[in-house]
Motif scaffolding. Structure first.
Motif, PDB file in Angstrom:
ATOM      1  N   UNK A   1      22.618 -20.676 -31.851  1.00 23.87           N
ATOM      2  CA  UNK A   1      21.681 -22.622 -32.301  1.00 23.87           C
ATOM      3  C   UNK A   1      20.684 -21.949 -32.730  1.00 23.87           C
ATOM      4  N   UNK A   2      19.209 -21.250 -32.621  1.00 24.72           N
ATOM      5  CA  UNK A   2      18.134 -21.409 -33.153  1.00 24.72           C
ATOM      6  C   UNK A   2      17.479 -20.085 -34.020  1.00 24.72           C
ATOM      7  N   UNK A   3      17.081 -20.326 -35.164  1.00 27.05           N
ATOM      8  CA  UNK A   3      17.322 -19.224 -36.047  1.00 27.05           C
ATOM      9  C   UNK A   3      15.047 -19.366 -36.214  1.00 27.05           C
ATOM     10  N   UNK A   4      14.863 -18.469 -35.640  1.00 29.40           N
ATOM     11  CA  UNK A   4      12.904 -18.080 -36.298  1.00 29.40           C
ATOM     12  C   UNK A   4      13.019 -17.344 -37.267  1.00 29.40           C
ATOM     13  N   UNK A   5      12.114 -17.646 -38.712  1.00 28.52           N
ATOM     14  CA  UNK A   5      12.550 -16.375 -39.120  1.00 28.52           C
ATOM     15  C   UNK A   5      10.766 -16.288 -39.563  1.00 28.52           C
ATOM     16  N   UNK A   6       9.629 -15.066 -39.549  1.00 26.92           N
ATOM     17  CA  UNK A   6       8.497 -14.509 -40.068  1.00 26.92           C
ATOM     18  C   UNK A   6       8.412 -13.505 -41.033  1.00 26.92           C
ATOM     19  N   UNK A   7       7.764 -13.917 -42.065  1.00 28.24           N
ATOM     20  CA  UNK A   7       7.842 -12.685 -43.358  1.00 28.24           C
ATOM     21  C   UNK A   7       6.279 -11.800 -42.160  1.00 28.24           C
ATOM     22  N   UNK A   8       7.127 -10.493 -42.541  1.00 22.66           N
ATOM     23  CA  UNK A   8       5.918  -9.467 -42.565  1.00 22.66           C
ATOM     24  C   UNK A   8       4.694  -9.519 -43.381  1.00 22.66           C
ATOM     25  N   UNK A   9       3.322  -9.327 -43.517  1.00 21.96           N
ATOM     26  CA  UNK A   9       2.046 -10.309 -44.432  1.00 21.96           C
ATOM     27  C   UNK A   9       1.039  -8.869 -43.644  1.00 21.96           C
ATOM     28  N   UNK A  10       1.069  -8.311 -44.503  1.00 22.50           N
ATOM     29  CA  UNK A  10      -0.260  -6.952 -44.183  1.00 22.50           C
ATOM     30  C   UNK A  10      -1.279  -6.963 -45.438  1.00 22.50           C
ATOM     31  N   UNK A  11      -3.024  -7.806 -44.593  1.00 21.87           N
ATOM     32  CA  UNK A  11      -3.767  -7.125 -46.051  1.00 21.87           C
ATOM     33  C   UNK A  11      -3.069  -8.353 -47.061  1.00 21.87           C
ATOM     34  N   UNK A  12      -2.961  -9.541 -47.753  1.00 26.65           N
ATOM     35  CA  UNK A  12      -2.231 -10.128 -48.291  1.00 26.65           C
ATOM     36  C   UNK A  12      -1.248 -10.157 -49.115  1.00 26.65           C
ATOM     37  N   UNK A  13      -0.551  -9.330 -48.133  1.00 31.67           N
ATOM     38  CA  UNK A  13       0.744  -8.363 -49.016  1.00 31.67           C
ATOM     39  C   UNK A  13       2.221  -8.941 -48.156  1.00 31.67           C
ATOM     40  N   UNK A  14       2.758  -9.497 -48.829  1.00 31.68           N
ATOM     41  CA  UNK A  14       4.291 -10.056 -47.938  1.00 31.68           C
ATOM     42  C   UNK A  14       5.016  -8.294 -48.213  1.00 31.68           C
ATOM     43  N   UNK A  15       5.542  -7.857 -46.894  1.00 29.69           N
ATOM     44  CA  UNK A  15       6.405  -6.706 -47.176  1.00 29.69           C
ATOM     45  C   UNK A  15       7.658  -6.506 -46.105  1.00 29.69           C
ATOM     46  N   UNK A  16       7.661  -8.010 -45.967  1.00 31.24           N
ATOM     47  CA  UNK A  16       9.549  -7.977 -45.585  1.00 31.24           C
ATOM     48  C   UNK A  16       9.023  -9.380 -44.493  1.00 31.24           C
ATOM     49  N   UNK A  17      10.312  -9.848 -43.851  1.00 32.27           N
ATOM     50  CA  UNK A  17      11.189 -10.515 -43.480  1.00 32.27           C
ATOM     51  C   UNK A  17      11.718 -10.323 -42.074  1.00 32.27           C
ATOM     52  N   UNK A  18      11.020 -11.045 -40.890  1.00 32.80           N
ATOM     53  CA  UNK A  18      11.898 -10.667 -39.419  1.00 32.80           C
ATOM     54  C   UNK A  18      12.188 -12.019 -39.072  1.00 32.80           C
ATOM     55  N   UNK A  19      14.213 -11.955 -38.899  1.00 35.99           N
ATOM     56  CA  UNK A  19      14.406 -12.611 -38.332  1.00 35.99           C
ATOM     57  C   UNK A  19      15.094 -12.831 -36.376  1.00 35.99           C
ATOM     58  N   UNK A  20      14.522 -13.555 -35.953  1.00 38.82           N
ATOM     59  CA  UNK A  20      14.700 -14.175 -34.600  1.00 38.82           C
ATOM     60  C   UNK A  20      15.844 -14.833 -34.399  1.00 38.82           C
ATOM     61  N   UNK A  21      16.718 -14.724 -33.493  1.00 36.24           N
ATOM     62  CA  UNK A  21      18.210 -15.718 -33.674  1.00 36.24           C
ATOM     63  C   UNK A  21      18.227 -16.049 -30.814  1.00 36.24           C
ATOM     64  N   UNK A  22      19.214 -16.932 -31.261  1.00 35.94           N
ATOM     65  CA  UNK A  22      19.662 -16.945 -30.139  1.00 35.94           C
ATOM     66  C   UNK A  22      20.199 -17.362 -29.613  1.00 35.94           C
ATOM     67  N   UNK A  23      20.932 -17.108 -28.980  1.00 38.86           N
ATOM     68  CA  UNK A  23      22.393 -17.866 -28.583  1.00 38.86           C
ATOM     69  C   UNK A  23      22.771 -17.160 -26.570  1.00 38.86           C
TER      70      UNK A  23
END
Length: 799
Positions: A368-390
């Motif tokens: 029912x709830x999703x949180x997405x946060x990009x992985x960024x370091x030194x101004x460069x995007x490395x990936x994406x983390x998904x956090x979910x709740x059920x």
């Protein structure tokens, strides 16, 4: 999401849970039309199980009031306070009328005149308060307490807590209340649990206080409950941050760092976490720039769930896939900051439609709830983390988003460090490995096997080296060397020395002369690097020198092996009958001292002899000296003959009693002898007429070997080489043909003058001989001998 309940909310449900009546208020709240709901089970509307108190009262056919988590038509979670009233239809079948929660009447003393200001204050307090008598039985409670208990005060009156709610933790509360009545002392208690009338867990701070009369006698007790959920989550967030600092980034491994992020998040505030890294990042390369109009290639690097086996996932770790354009993951990556979503959001609906498996997982697990946060370091995007709740009823809040961004930021720095380390280490190892030979070449002269064990954690190449170099005349050179020190500097020096040895071997220098030239090179390296290079000043002050080396040349035609060593341990020879002896070669000074001579020694080896070359790390350790190590090596080599690979392993198992403190090289070579029928030698007079005779004898021998296809080329080579020896060389002159992996033609004479190619002019009568030989043969060259020189040329044998 908290929903405002319309006043006209009303639903009628039969005994089987089927909806009979669906009001306009219900349609407005949940979005379903009557035709979509009437006749279907009420369970399709539940986003979570009913609270225990409601289930119990339903089973008993009693009226109930509690919070219920419902599912909106778009997939959102809606929490509503509902009341259930039992009805009976004409057929005596029980029905339930479910309506919006009505204000609970004030519970307390209901005698006329009891509604004093004190009663009104107590009843209307937002803090839950309840009163119990001397037997810990319920007397009164305000609206706030009735709501969290899920029952009107009238139904609880006269019951103990364990009777009102016979489950944990209410049995513990009942015990504490009786302790207060017995001791007359206030008890403070904290509990994180779900109240009977709530759909979510709360953190409760409770005060159980005695109620005493004017004589100090305990007449009852009061229970005051404070909702400290916000403080609980604040402490929980601090714990998660501290946990993240301790657990994330413990290694320089990209995958393990992503797994640590997922583990911290699941144990802290999320029910399911995935970490997707850009495809280039997962491989340790530089991240590719993001283009808004193109999908992004990612790879599932880690995932973790509160459920065993991560059943929510539609991808496995290591799977590669793409984020489509204009989907929430893609927009979050481009935005560079976290975003919160619900399954009913238009963007999420579009994202779910791209994968039926993903949509099914969201519905099946009630995410029912999703949180997405990009992985960024030194101004460069490395990936994406998904956090979910059920499992957790609450949706992600701004505080949760800030927490997620904080731990993801820490993880991103660790991931980037690991990525950079992986890339640089891969580059360094590739360079280091290029310094060592690959698979030993297949040679008729010897069968070779080796073991290379660099010291240090994670090192792949050290300062020791070895080489197997094919030489002219079917001979082979075996080299083992040891550079002082370890790591990159020692590897670089080793690479330079190995390259120098190969270059000197190509010009066929004798072993002692080759070591002399190598000694001069080490002296030049010392002068170029100087004491400012780390480790050099210490080595110079302790009297250490740059390197040691053993160089051996074996000739399968004569079965003789010529060797010279520069400060290196002596080689071992195992005869075909199993006798082991260490060759007593002139020791020679280590490389880098300069001015001291090197001496060669020659030994004749029986066919099938085993020659063992090694570095001192094999036989000299901290717990025993070199004599003990040589004894262990002798015992290992004396074992019955076995394949060389097995012999290498047996030697290491026998000699190494502990983890080596120095680099180790072990090179084993089993010698072969070239069949005398494959070698033919002729002595030639120093006369022009010898050229024709040499051609004739060579052709006859080739026909005897069945190599008629090579006759023409061999005639030209023999003519030119013998002609040069007659014209420019000194006696004696010899012609030798060797049939090995190739056809070798050698002409020797008594002159030490080396031949060289030159470009003949148009009208020159000579000067084209060696150029012709170079064109016809596969390779050619010359080498110095004790009596002069030998010029040789090789041709490939016919298929």
């Amino acid at each position: 999401m908290e929903g405002r309940v319309p006043e006209d909310l009303a639903v009628v449900v039969d005994a089987d849970g089927a909806v009979l009546v669906w009001s306009a208020g219900a349609r407005q709240l949940l979005g379903y039309e009557p035709a979509e709901v009437v006749g279907h089970s009420i369970r399709m509307l539940l986003a979570a199980e009913l609270p225990p108190s409601a289930r119990r009262h339903l089973a008993d056919g009693q009226r109930w009031s509690t919070e219920v988590a419902l599912r909106h038509r778009n997939g959102d979670r809606v929490v509503v306070r509902l009341q259930g009233t039992p009805l009976v239809d004409t057929g005596d079948r029980p029905l339930w009328l479910v309506t919006g929660a009505a204000p609970t009447t004030v519970a307390g003393r209901d005698q006329p005149g009891a509604a004093t200001l004190w009663d009104l204050t107590l009843a209307q307090l937002p803090t839950p308060v309840a009163i119990y008598d001397r037997e810990a039985r319920f007397v009164a409670a305000n609206d706030a307490m009735s709501q969290i208990m899920g029952l009107p005060a009238a139904e609880m009156r006269g019951l103990t807590l364990s009777e009102i709610e016979p489950s944990f933790p209410f049995d513990e509360y009942d015990r504490l209340q009786r302790q207060v009545l017995r001791t007359g002392r206030t008890i403070f208690h904290e509990q994180h649990a779900q109240a009977p009338g709530e759909t979510r867990e709360h953190s409760w701070s409770m005060y159980f206080s005695p109620l005493k009369d004017e004589n100090g006698t305990v007449q009852g007790l009061s229970a005051v409950v404070f909702d400290t959920t916000e403080q609980y989550w604040a402490r929980r967030h601090l714990t998660v941050l501290n946990d993240a600092g301790m657990r994330i980034g413990t290694t320089l491994d990209v995958t393990r760092t992503a797994e640590e992020l997922a583990e911290v998040a699941v144990s802290g505030f999320a029910d399911f976490v995935t970490v997707d890294l850009l495809e280039s990042v997962s491989l340790g390369d530089e991240p590719e720039p993001l283009t808004p109009g193109e999908p992004v290639a990612v790879r599932r690097t880690a995932q973790r769930s509160v459920l065993e086996g991560c059943p929510e996932s539609v991808a496995d770790p290591g799977d590669a896939f793409r984020y489509p354009v204009n989907t929430p993951p893609m927009r979050t990556l481009l935005a560079g900051h976290g975003t919160r979503h619900r399954p009913g959001d238009p963007g999420m609906q579009e994202w779910l439609r791209t994968s039926q498996a993903r949509a099914d997982s969201v519905a099946r697990h009630m995410i029912h709830s999703v949180l997405m946060v990009p992985l960024r370091a030194r101004g460069v995007t490395l990936g994406l983390a998904h956090f979910l709740r059920h499992r957790t009823p609450e949706s992600f809040t701004e505080d949760d988003q800030r927490l997620a961004e904080e731990i993801v930021a820490r993880a991103a720095v660790s991931v980037d460090n690991a990525r950079r380390y992986t890339r640089e280490r891969r580059t360094a190892l590739a360079l280091q490995r290029s310094l060592l030979p690959g698979r030993p070449p297949g040679l008729a002269a010897t069968e070779v096997a080796y073991r290379y064990l660099p010291t240090g954690s994670g090192a792949d190449v050290g300062g020791d080296w070895f080489d197997v170099i094919p030489l002219s005349g079917a001979r082979v050179a075996l080299v083992v060397g040891d550079v002082v020190g370890h790591g990159i500097h020692a590897s670089a020096t080793m690479g330079r020395l190995r390259t120098a040895v190969r270059t000197l071997a190509d010009v066929d220098l004798a072993p002692d002369e080759l070591l002399t030239q190598l000694d001069d090179l080490v002296i030049r390296l010392d002068r170029e690097e100087g004491p400012e290079v780390p480790g050099r000043a210490e080595a110079a002050s302790s009297g250490e020198v740059g390197a040691t080396c053993l160089y051996a040349v074996y000739d399968p035609v004569t079965r003789r092996c010529t060797m010279a060593r520069a400060g290196h341990p002596p080689p071992a020879v195992v005869t075909p009958d199993g006798d082991v002896r260490f060759l007593d070669l002139p020791a020679g000074p280590p490389l880098g001292l300069g001015g001291l001579p090197f001496e060669s020694a020659e030994v004749e080896l029986a066919e099938g002899s085993l020659l063992a070359l090694y570095t001192d790390g094999l036989v000299e350790t901290a717990d025993h000296d070199i004599e003990v190590g040589l004894g262990l090596l002798r015992r290992a080599l004396a074992a019955p003959a076995a394949p060389l690979e097995e012999t290498c392993d047996h030697v290491l198992r026998t000699v190494l009693t502990d983890r080596p403190a120095d680099d180790i090289v072990l090179l084993l070579a089993r010698t072969s002898a070239l069949d005398a029928a494959k070698v033919r030698t002729w002595q030639l007079p120093q006369h022009p007429a010898a050229v024709a005779g040499a051609r004739k004898m060579a052709c006859e021998q080739l026909e005897a070997w069945g190599l008629t296809d090579t006759v023409f080329a061999t005639e030209l080579i023999v003519s030119e080489l013998v002609t040069n020896a007659v014209r420019y060389g000194d006696g004696p002159i010899a012609l030798r043909l060797i049939r090995d992996a190739s056809l070798i033609c050698e002409v020797s004479d008594g002159s030490s003058t080396a031949p060289h190619l030159r470009r003949a002019r148009i009208y020159d009568e000579g000067g084209r001989g060696l150029l012709l030989v170079a064109q016809i043969s596969e390779r050619w060259g010359s080498r110095q001998t004790p009596t002069g020189k030998t010029i040789w040329a090789e041709q490939p044998l016919p298929a």
